[in-house]
Write a protein that holds these residues in place. Structure first.
Motif, PDB file in Angstrom:
ATOM      1  N   VAL A 141       0.832  -1.200   0.000  1.00  8.37           N
ATOM      2  CA  VAL A 141       0.000   0.000   0.000  1.00  8.37           C
ATOM      3  C   VAL A 141       0.871   1.256   0.000  1.00  8.37           C
ATOM      4  N   ASP A 142       1.940   1.245   0.780  1.00  9.98           N
ATOM      5  CA  ASP A 142       2.814   2.412   0.854  1.00  9.98           C
ATOM      6  C   ASP A 142       3.454   2.718  -0.497  1.00  9.98           C
ATOM      7  N   ALA A 143       3.977   1.676  -1.141  1.00  8.23           N
ATOM      8  CA  ALA A 143       4.663   1.885  -2.412  1.00  8.23           C
ATOM      9  C   ALA A 143       3.716   2.411  -3.484  1.00  8.23           C
ATOM     10  N   LEU A 144       2.530   1.813  -3.587  1.00  6.34           N
ATOM     11  CA  LEU A 144       1.581   2.242  -4.614  1.00  6.34           C
ATOM     12  C   LEU A 144       1.016   3.621  -4.307  1.00  6.34           C
ATOM     13  N   SER A 145       0.774   3.921  -3.033  1.00  7.45           N
ATOM     14  CA  SER A 145       0.250   5.239  -2.671  1.00  7.45           C
ATOM     15  C   SER A 145       1.253   6.334  -3.024  1.00  7.45           C
ATOM     16  N   LYS A 146       2.546   6.083  -2.765  1.00  8.17           N
ATOM     17  CA  LYS A 146       3.565   7.063  -3.116  1.00  8.17           C
ATOM     18  C   LYS A 146       3.666   7.235  -4.629  1.00  8.17           C
ATOM     19  N   GLN A 147       3.540   6.146  -5.362  1.00  9.07           N
ATOM     20  CA  GLN A 147       3.638   6.220  -6.809  1.00  9.07           C
ATOM     21  C   GLN A 147       2.459   6.994  -7.406  1.00  9.07           C
ATOM     22  N   LEU A 148       1.273   6.861  -6.793  1.00  9.89           N
ATOM     23  CA  LEU A 148       0.085   7.515  -7.314  1.00  9.89           C
ATOM     24  C   LEU A 148      -0.126   8.912  -6.745  1.00  9.89           C
ATOM     25  N   ALA A 149       0.679   9.306  -5.761  1.00  7.28           N
ATOM     26  CA  ALA A 149       0.496  10.602  -5.104  1.00  7.28           C
ATOM     27  C   ALA A 149       0.518  11.779  -6.077  1.00  7.28           C
ATOM     28  N   PRO A 150       1.435  11.820  -7.077  1.00 11.74           N
ATOM     29  CA  PRO A 150       1.420  12.965  -7.997  1.00 11.74           C
ATOM     30  C   PRO A 150       0.140  13.078  -8.813  1.00 11.74           C
ATOM     31  N   VAL A 151      -0.578  11.967  -8.977  1.00  8.49           N
ATOM     32  CA  VAL A 151      -1.785  11.973  -9.802  1.00  8.49           C
ATOM     33  C   VAL A 151      -3.048  12.078  -8.960  1.00  8.49           C
ATOM     34  N   GLY A 153      -3.047  12.430  -5.466  1.00  7.29           N
ATOM     35  CA  GLY A 153      -2.858  13.149  -4.220  1.00  7.29           C
ATOM     36  C   GLY A 153      -2.567  12.201  -3.066  1.00  7.29           C
ATOM     37  N   GLU A 154      -2.324  12.783  -1.911  1.00  3.47           N
ATOM     38  CA  GLU A 154      -2.032  12.005  -0.711  1.00  3.47           C
ATOM     39  C   GLU A 154      -3.173  12.157   0.294  1.00  3.47           C
ATOM     40  N   GLY A 155      -3.304  11.175   1.162  1.00 10.58           N
ATOM     41  CA  GLY A 155      -4.337  11.230   2.179  1.00 10.58           C
ATOM     42  C   GLY A 155      -4.849   9.850   2.514  1.00 10.58           C
ATOM     43  N   LYS A 156      -5.677   9.811   3.559  1.00  9.65           N
ATOM     44  CA  LYS A 156      -6.216   8.534   4.017  1.00  9.65           C
ATOM     45  C   LYS A 156      -7.170   7.915   2.999  1.00  9.65           C
ATOM     46  N   ALA A 157      -7.886   8.774   2.253  1.00  7.35           N
ATOM     47  CA  ALA A 157      -8.841   8.247   1.275  1.00  7.35           C
ATOM     48  C   ALA A 157      -8.133   7.433   0.194  1.00  7.35           C
ATOM     49  N   VAL A 158      -7.028   7.976  -0.325  1.00  8.15           N
ATOM     50  CA  VAL A 158      -6.283   7.266  -1.366  1.00  8.15           C
ATOM     51  C   VAL A 158      -5.706   5.963  -0.817  1.00  8.15           C
ATOM     52  N   ARG A 159      -5.131   6.022   0.372  1.00  7.01           N
ATOM     53  CA  ARG A 159      -4.578   4.807   0.980  1.00  7.01           C
ATOM     54  C   ARG A 159      -5.674   3.773   1.240  1.00  7.01           C
ATOM     55  N   SER A 160      -6.858   4.236   1.637  1.00  7.39           N
ATOM     56  CA  SER A 160      -7.961   3.307   1.880  1.00  7.39           C
ATOM     57  C   SER A 160      -8.386   2.619   0.600  1.00  7.39           C
ATOM     58  N   VAL A 161      -8.444   3.374  -0.489  1.00 16.50           N
ATOM     59  CA  VAL A 161      -8.818   2.781  -1.778  1.00 16.50           C
ATOM     60  C   VAL A 161      -7.781   1.754  -2.220  1.00 16.50           C
ATOM     61  N   VAL A 162      -6.505   2.119  -2.136  1.00 17.46           N
ATOM     62  CA  VAL A 162      -5.432   1.207  -2.546  1.00 17.46           C
ATOM     63  C   VAL A 162      -5.452  -0.057  -1.687  1.00 17.46           C
ATOM     64  N   ALA A 163      -5.598   0.101  -0.383  1.00 20.16           N
ATOM     65  CA  ALA A 163      -5.620  -1.056   0.513  1.00 20.16           C
ATOM     66  C   ALA A 163      -6.813  -1.949   0.220  1.00 20.16           C
ATOM     67  N   PHE A 164      -7.985  -1.347  -0.016  1.00 15.46           N
ATOM     68  CA  PHE A 164      -9.183  -2.127  -0.305  1.00 15.46           C
ATOM     69  C   PHE A 164      -9.006  -2.935  -1.585  1.00 15.46           C
ATOM     70  N   VAL A 165      -8.451  -2.290  -2.618  1.00 13.35           N
ATOM     71  CA  VAL A 165      -8.262  -2.977  -3.898  1.00 13.35           C
ATOM     72  C   VAL A 165      -7.266  -4.123  -3.750  1.00 13.35           C
ATOM     73  N   LEU A 166      -6.150  -3.880  -3.077  1.00 17.36           N
ATOM     74  CA  LEU A 166      -5.151  -4.932  -2.921  1.00 17.36           C
ATOM     75  C   LEU A 166      -5.684  -6.110  -2.114  1.00 17.36           C
ATOM     76  N   ASN A 167      -6.541  -5.833  -1.133  1.00 14.98           N
ATOM     77  CA  ASN A 167      -7.095  -6.909  -0.320  1.00 14.98           C
ATOM     78  C   ASN A 167      -8.144  -7.723  -1.059  1.00 14.98           C
ATOM     79  N   ARG A 168      -8.817  -7.089  -2.027  1.00 20.10           N
ATOM     80  CA  ARG A 168      -9.904  -7.777  -2.718  1.00 20.10           C
ATOM     81  C   ARG A 168      -9.481  -8.436  -4.025  1.00 20.10           C
ATOM     82  N   LEU A 169      -8.457  -7.908  -4.678  1.00 18.14           N
ATOM     83  CA  LEU A 169      -8.048  -8.498  -5.958  1.00 18.14           C
ATOM     84  C   LEU A 169      -7.372  -9.854  -5.746  1.00 18.14           C
ATOM     85  N   PRO A 170      -7.728 -10.862  -6.520  1.00 13.44           N
ATOM     86  CA  PRO A 170      -7.043 -12.162  -6.442  1.00 13.44           C
ATOM     87  C   PRO A 170      -5.698 -12.104  -7.157  1.00 13.44           C
TER      88      PRO A 170
END
Length: 243
Positions: A141-151, A153-170
């Motif tokens: 989650v940290d690596a992807l959030s940092k990579q997507l930050a320029p596009v 932005g940063e914040g809990k919402a973005v991290r929550s989305v990334v974490a949710f997707v990583l946890n749900r994708l097979p």
């Protein structure tokens, strides 16, 4: 540079709508807690002086001891806790509503950007003995959030989305399917020479991420219905005990 002025107001409007939706749900949860939770508690406490509680009607220390040693007090405490339960449900529903606005406004763009980021990391993963190594580190989650930050932005919402997707994708199944597909076409897989960008992998990831985000953005009222049913049942049991 020309894209920044266009994207910033959109992000601000989306954030404002998400914040208002979150605040509205929290306020509704608080009102439910006060009206239903607090109202049921006050009503039940008023019934503790009913005909079923002879010791409580006596007043004084005897009444206090009777309540402390009876299930009636436990029911009262549980009813009071439902005030916090309704507030917590409001907060959870508010987060889902906020995500709903985010997905509605930026879901497709998030899916494409996040899919491209994940695909790029998958293609660059080291491969040893036919197996992709350290997938958890490369898709953190940290690596992807940092990579997507320029596009995004940063914040809990973005991290929550990334974490949710990583946890749900097979991811394991998708990685295996991708390697098998490239091997079947005679193309190099990760770690065996340069791997060009795979449009099929990006399209697959974007589609699956978009579907996952739709699940994230669908607030459910089932927890509220369960809480209402449990609350009513507990109040009924309490009234049966004191009458």
């Amino acid at each position: 540079m020309s894209s920044e002025p266009v994207s910033e107001p959109s992000l601000v409007r989306t954030g404002a709508k998400a914040g208002l939706a979150f605040a509205g749900s929290v306020i509704k949860g608080g009102l439910l807690g006060l009206v239903l939770g607090g109202g049921a508690f006050i009503f039940y406490v008023s019934q503790l002086q009913g005909p079923g509680n002879t010791a409580a009607r006596a007043g004084g220390v005897g009444a206090i001891l009777a309540l402390l040693t009876s299930p009636s007090l436990l029911v009262a405490v549980l009813l009071l806790l439902f005030v916090g339960v309704y507030v917590a449900l409001g907060v959870a529903h508010g987060r889902a509503r906020a995500m709903q606005h985010l997905v509605a406004a930026r879901g497709e763009a998030v899916a494409q950007k996040l899919g491209g980021a994940i695909a790029g990391r998958i293609e660059a993963m080291p491969r040893t003995h036919g197996t992709l190594q350290r997938a958890a580190d490369w898709l953190s989650v940290d690596a992807l959030s940092k990579q997507l930050a320029p596009v995004l932005g940063e914040g809990k919402a973005v991290r929550s989305v990334v974490a949710f997707v990583l946890n749900r994708l097979p991811m394991s199944e998708m990685l295996a399917e991708w390697q098998e597909s490239r091997a079947a076409h005679g193309e190099p897989v990760a770690g065996e020479g340069a791997v060009a960008q795979d449009p099929a992998l990006r399209a697959l990831l974007a589609r699956r991420i978009n579907e996952t985000l739709q699940d994230l953005a669908a607030p459910s009222r089932k927890p509220l219905y369960i809480a209402l049913g449990a609350h009513a049942a507990l109040l009924g049991v309490g009234l049966w005990l004191v009458n």
